[in-house]
Motif scaffolding. Structure first.
Motif, short mmCIF file in Angstrom:
data_model
loop_
_atom_site.label_atom_id
_atom_site.label_comp_id
_atom_site.label_asym_id
_atom_site.label_seq_id
_atom_site.Cartn_x
_atom_site.Cartn_y
_atom_site.Cartn_z
N TYR A 185 10.71 2.09 -1.71
CA TYR A 185 11.50 1.15 -2.12
C TYR A 185 11.70 1.25 -3.80
N ARG A 188 12.44 -3.16 -5.92
CA ARG A 188 11.62 -4.45 -5.63
C ARG A 188 11.00 -4.83 -7.14
N ASP A 190 8.33 -4.73 -8.73
CA ASP A 190 6.98 -4.07 -8.78
C ASP A 190 7.42 -3.06 -9.74
N ASP A 215 18.15 -0.79 -0.20
CA ASP A 215 16.97 -0.94 0.66
C ASP A 215 17.01 0.00 1.86
N TYR A 241 4.49 0.23 1.34
CA TYR A 241 5.87 0.77 1.63
C TYR A 241 6.20 1.21 3.14
#
Length: 302
Positions: A185, A188, A190, A215, A241
């Motif tokens: 990913y 996201r 993060d 995605d 993940y």
């Protein structure tokens, strides 16, 4: 921000190169394995190269593995995977270790093209190395796992290939894959997505048709994959993940298995590649071989 990220990427690459050179004093190349270095796989771009690892017994054919290294898409090289690939070859495979361009010198689309062109090239030359083209597999760690997922989905999903403006690999049929500590990913909210998404996909990607494909769990990607063997560990910082991607494989009804190693010293992110001599790494590689054998065709044995 762009210049700062490019500076950080360069620093990371320099650190990774130093670590790669240091590794050569820490591991012993396995016996009865031959390495052929730096074969160009695209005449237009001579910097695109791969290495070949094979058992030194040339009396029979061997199943083929295409290995794609990790490095967060911004660093890494095929040399870092030298000992990992050599151990896979010792298990009875011919391994083609692929190098690809890194961000920011390209975007992820260029990396897809690199891997796709390498796959086509392997299809052409593997028979000359005694490769059995009815038994072809792929192995990738971290970002390499992500690139494999996309390269294979591009083969099967014409709409995806057209949206990405990529010519997919057309010559290589892959029976199964092993994905180690996948960096699945990249968009996201993060540490990866917040700081790297635009560098990976290009500014404004969320407003373009490619957005849904960012995605890899999207059905237009995941459902096109062959059987997958997933490897991670309790100390892998990207374990979540792998768990999330496994859920997507379940939803897409893709055959898969998950091997989770417990916490332990040195059993962190992509540990089979970072330290292939560990007993756990040897176990992981044997599990990969056993998984691939489930999907072999004919009488080839590794």
């Amino acid at each position: 921000m762009g210049r700062l990220l490019n500076f950080i990427f360069k620093k990371k690459r320099d650190e990774f190169q130093a670590l790669t050179e240091e590794r050569y004093g820490n591991f012993k190349f396995p016996e009865n394995v031959v390495r052929i270095k730096d074969i160009g796989y695209d005449k237009k771009y001579p910097e695109r190269k791969l290495d070949v690892y094979r058992p030194d017994d040339t009396s029979k054919k061997y199943p083929v593995i295409v290995n794609v290294h990790g490095g967060g898409l911004v660093m890494g090289n095929k040399e870092f995977n030298t000992y990992f690939c050599a151990h896979l070859a010792k298990l009875g495979f011919i391994v083609f270790s692929v190098e690809y361009r890194l961000i920011p010198n390209t975007k992820i689309y260029g990396q897809w093209d690199d891997v796709s062109r390498a796959m086509d090239f392997v299809a052409e030359i593997a028979p000359a190395f005694d490769g059995d083209m009815s038994n072809v597999y792929m192995v990738g760690d971290s970002a390499g796992a992500l690139l494999i997922v996309y390269a294979l989905a591009l083969q099967k999903n014409r709409r995806f290939a057209n949206t990405a403006n990529i010519k997919p690999c057309t010559k290589l049929n892959v029976n199964a894959v092993a994905l180690i500590s996948g960096m699945f990913y990249t968009t996201r909210l993060d540490e990866i997505g917040l700081f790297m998404a635009n560098s990976i996909w290009g500014k404004g990607f969320r407003k373009r048709g490619i957005r849904r494909f960012t995605d890899p769990g999207y059905s237009g990607v995941a459902k096109h994959l062959p059987p997958c063997y997933l490897i991670s560990s309790e100390d892998d910082h990207l374990l979540h993940y792998t768990r999330n991607f496994m859920d997507s494989l379940c939803e897409a009804d893709v055959q898969h298995e998950f091997c989770l190693f417990p916490s332990g010293e040195h059993l962190g992110h992509a540990f089979p590649v970072f330290d292939p001599d560990l007993p756990e790494s040897q176990t992981a590689m044997k599990h990969i071989a056993e998984f691939f054998h489930q999907y072999r065709k004919g009488d080839v044995r590794a």
